[in-house]
Design an enzyme around this catalytic site. Structure first.
Site, short mmCIF file in Angstrom:
data_model
loop_
_atom_site.label_atom_id
_atom_site.label_comp_id
_atom_site.label_asym_id
_atom_site.label_seq_id
_atom_site.Cartn_x
_atom_site.Cartn_y
_atom_site.Cartn_z
N ASP A 78 0.89 -1.09 0.01
CA ASP A 78 -0.01 -0.06 0.14
C ASP A 78 0.81 1.28 0.07
O ASP A 78 0.49 2.40 0.50
CB ASP A 78 -0.99 0.07 1.17
CG ASP A 78 -0.12 0.05 2.73
OD1 ASP A 78 0.99 -0.01 2.52
OD2 ASP A 78 -0.90 0.06 3.80
N CYS B 263 4.81 -0.02 2.88
CA CYS B 263 5.21 -1.45 3.29
C CYS B 263 6.38 -1.38 4.39
O CYS B 263 6.72 -1.85 5.40
CB CYS B 263 5.45 -2.08 2.25
SG CYS B 263 6.83 -1.68 1.04
N ILE C 2 11.03 -4.07 -4.64
CA ILE C 2 10.02 -2.68 -4.60
C ILE C 2 8.99 -2.83 -3.20
O ILE C 2 8.18 -2.11 -3.18
CB ILE C 2 8.92 -2.94 -5.63
CG1 ILE C 2 8.41 -4.37 -5.84
CG2 ILE C 2 9.72 -2.63 -7.23
CD1 ILE C 2 7.30 -4.27 -6.85
N HIS C 3 9.36 -3.81 -2.37
CA HIS C 3 8.51 -4.23 -1.24
C HIS C 3 9.24 -4.65 -0.24
O HIS C 3 10.23 -5.42 -0.30
CB HIS C 3 7.37 -5.04 -1.76
CG HIS C 3 6.46 -5.36 -0.69
ND1 HIS C 3 5.61 -4.58 -0.40
CD2 HIS C 3 6.25 -6.40 0.20
CE1 HIS C 3 4.70 -5.01 0.70
NE2 HIS C 3 5.16 -6.29 1.06
N HIS D 243 -2.19 4.15 -6.57
CA HIS D 243 -1.91 2.56 -6.80
C HIS D 243 -0.63 1.97 -6.34
O HIS D 243 0.45 2.49 -6.65
CB HIS D 243 -2.40 1.85 -8.20
CG HIS D 243 -3.60 2.54 -8.98
ND1 HIS D 243 -3.79 2.50 -10.12
CD2 HIS D 243 -4.61 3.13 -8.15
CE1 HIS D 243 -4.96 3.32 -10.50
NE2 HIS D 243 -5.47 3.13 -9.19
#
Length: 205
Positions: free
Chosen positions: A20, A23, A131-132, A199
């Site tokens: 979201d 993270c 990316i997370h 997003h």
């Protein structure tokens, strides 16, 4: 070393954090919650505000050369829910919580330390897939421990996900937004798309 017990006697798990755009903040808050009793529903916003205040309080240390934005621009930008946190935020939060934050890159297994050299006794581990961020915790029976010192075993856990290729190669990859279906190129494109649309759920094409 005593802290590096055999893998057979200790069990580590990856705590999946929602995608979201917050993270990193939620992973750190998750690790600190059992210790400092942080309220999960408001933690990301609180941590963003804390980082903004720290940056504004020291414009010499947090200057444009460091931030790639002006001090005021960055302090405003990091409070937006679409902005992703990274090394600057890890360093500030390590100092705030007085805990070493160790982020393990899933693709390379390289470990990035924040708060090192400050004599901090507590340590948390995060898994970064390109990316997370997700949190790493240790299970002791029914108890979940989020602050521990077991570098080799934490890296061994992340390696199991690397072997399954559960990472994003940010140097040469294409993404698809799972919210609107738009194709995106690279991490810069993902950050731009997140900033423009809000997003934050992407998958590798």
């Amino acid at each position: 070393m005593a802290e590096e017990e055999s893998a057979a006697s200790r069990k580590f798990v990856r705590k999946v954090i929602p995608s979201d755009n917050s993270c990193l903040f939620n992973s750190i808050a998750y690790c600190m919650a059992p210790v400092d009793n942080i309220h999960q529903t408001s933690s990301a916003l609180e941590l963003r505000e804390l980082i903004s205040a720290v940056i504004l309080s020291d414009p010499e240390e947090y200057c444009e050369a460091v931030l790639s934005k002006s001090n005021q621009e960055y302090s405003h930008w990091i409070q937006q829910s679409s902005s992703w946190g990274g090394a600057i935020e890890c360093s500030i939060l390590a100092g705030h919580f007085q805990v070493e934050i160790c982020a393990i890159d899933c693709q390379t297994l390289r470990l990035y330390r924040f708060g090192e050299g400050r004599g901090l006794s507590r340590r948390m581990y995060l898994m970064y897939d390109g990316i997370h961020y997700d949190a790493i915790s240790e299970l002791e029976g029914r108890k979940e421990v989020t602050l521990f010192r077991a570098e080799e075993l934490a890296i061994a856990l992340v390696k199991t996900f690397r072997d399954k290729r559960q990472f994003t190669d940010t140097s040469n990859f294409s993404l698809r937004c799972l919210v609107c279906g738009q194709g995106i190129q690279g991490s810069d494109g993902a950050q731009k798309h997140a900033a423009e649309t809000g997003h934050g759920n992407f998958a590798e094409n």
